[in-house]
Design an enzyme around this catalytic site. Structure first.
Site, short mmCIF file in Angstrom:
data_model
loop_
_atom_site.label_atom_id
_atom_site.label_comp_id
_atom_site.label_asym_id
_atom_site.label_seq_id
_atom_site.Cartn_x
_atom_site.Cartn_y
_atom_site.Cartn_z
N PRO A 24 3.53 -53.43 11.49
CG PRO A 24 1.74 -52.02 11.17
CD PRO A 24 2.64 -52.56 12.22
CD GLU A 25 9.72 -52.87 9.25
OE1 GLU A 25 10.52 -52.26 8.52
OE2 GLU A 25 10.01 -53.93 9.82
#
Length: 289
Positions: A2-3
């Site tokens: 995840p960013e």
DNA sequence: AACACCCCCTGTCGGC
DNA sequence: TGCCGACAGGGGGTGT
């Protein structure tokens, strides 16, 4: 995994399920993730009311009535799944291996929150709220890309004199905190900047910021904003807390599009994949200079 | 200080 | 079909 947009999506899901609720029980199914769980981790969570959920960079923050903050980093493959019914009832679209369910949080209202992380690059901390900003994991974090502190002047100063390429500098969490491999590639493409260009080459030494800085700032904000609206990007691991998927991956211009055609109007280029600092970079050499 | 490289871990995919 | 290497959205730690 995840960013920033994916973490933001998870935070919104956890917020709906947890805020205002009391944590009844926390079960750890192993003694560590990337790092060992803190001493008395479960005991310090149990009985606490969740005051609010928020995000800093790629960290999830859950403030507790005790004055502590539960800090969670999802690493590459961390996921939260929320089941309001309490019983196991995962009907999401991604494969779910219970063997990787490492933390189970039961709320007083019967909600069960399960943390699943096959690669175990994620971790959890418990930090006093007043000490959060000075904590080793937080004190060196750069500006939030969607906040007012990211602006042309700031970025110009951060890039000034740096021989490092733009890709690596934008990935550096000490400068801008929250970008990762996907959104750096996408922002560079949107702004027409080559990932192999030296960061210092678009900064001025004095006076106003370089003229190529403004489009970069705008592209970073634009791609992150649109990705959050789309519920993040679902590639291999990322799913929402209710098991549904984000769909921003359908809007990628370059990421994971090696040999594809550049989508920029009037550009005849082909997307290439190169490796920088051990990570894939996707870009169009025809329109990114 | 800045930069390059290796490492952590499991799963998946493509090539042979 | 199986095996094997490459690679995956993270970043910490260490060497130069």
């Amino acid at each position: 995994m995840p960013e920033l947009p994916e973490v933001e999506t998870v935070v919104r899901g956890l917020d709906r399920a947890m805020t205002g609720k009391i944590i009844e029980r926390v079960e750890l199914r192993r003694e560590n993730l990337r790092f060992p769980f803190p001493d008395r981790f479960s005991a310090n969570l149990e009985g606490q009311t969740v005051a609010n959920l928020s995000r800093r960079a790629k960290y999830i923050l859950a403030r507790l009535s005790s004055g502590n903050v539960l800090v969670v980093h999802l690493g590459m493959s961390g996921r939260f799944l929320i089941d309001a019914g309490g019983a196991a009832n995962f009907h999401h679209e991604l494969a779910h291996k219970p063997a990787h369910d490492h933390v189970v949080i039961d709320l007083e209202d019967g909600t069960r929150i399960t943390y699943n992380d096959p690669r175990r690059f994620g971790y959890m901390l418990l930090v006093a709220d007043a000490e959060l900003d000075s904590h080793p994991r937080f004190k060196s974090l750069g500006v939030e890309p969607l906040g007012n502190h990211l602006n042309e002047t700031y970025l110009n100063a951060a890039f000034r004199g740096r021989a490092t390429n733009l890709k690596a500098v934008l990935m550096d969490q000490r400068i801008i905190a929250g970008l990762g491999n996907i959104y750096v590639c996408e922002a560079l493409h949107l702004s027409g900047l080559s990932p192999i260009r030296k960061a210092g080459s678009i900064a001025t030494k004095r006076g106003g910021p370089g003229k190529r800085i403004a489009p970069l700032v705008a592209s970073i904000r634009d791609v992150l904003t649109r990705a959050i609206e789309a519920g993040g990007s679902s590639l291999r691991d990322f799913g929402h807390t209710d098991g549904s998927l984000g769909y921003f991956q359908h809007n990628f211009n370059v990421y994971d599009r090696e040999d594809g055609s550049c989508v920029k109007p009037a550009c005849q280029g082909t997307i290439r994949r190169i490796v920088q600092n051990g990570r894939s970079t996707f870009y169009c050499a025809a329109c990114q200079k």
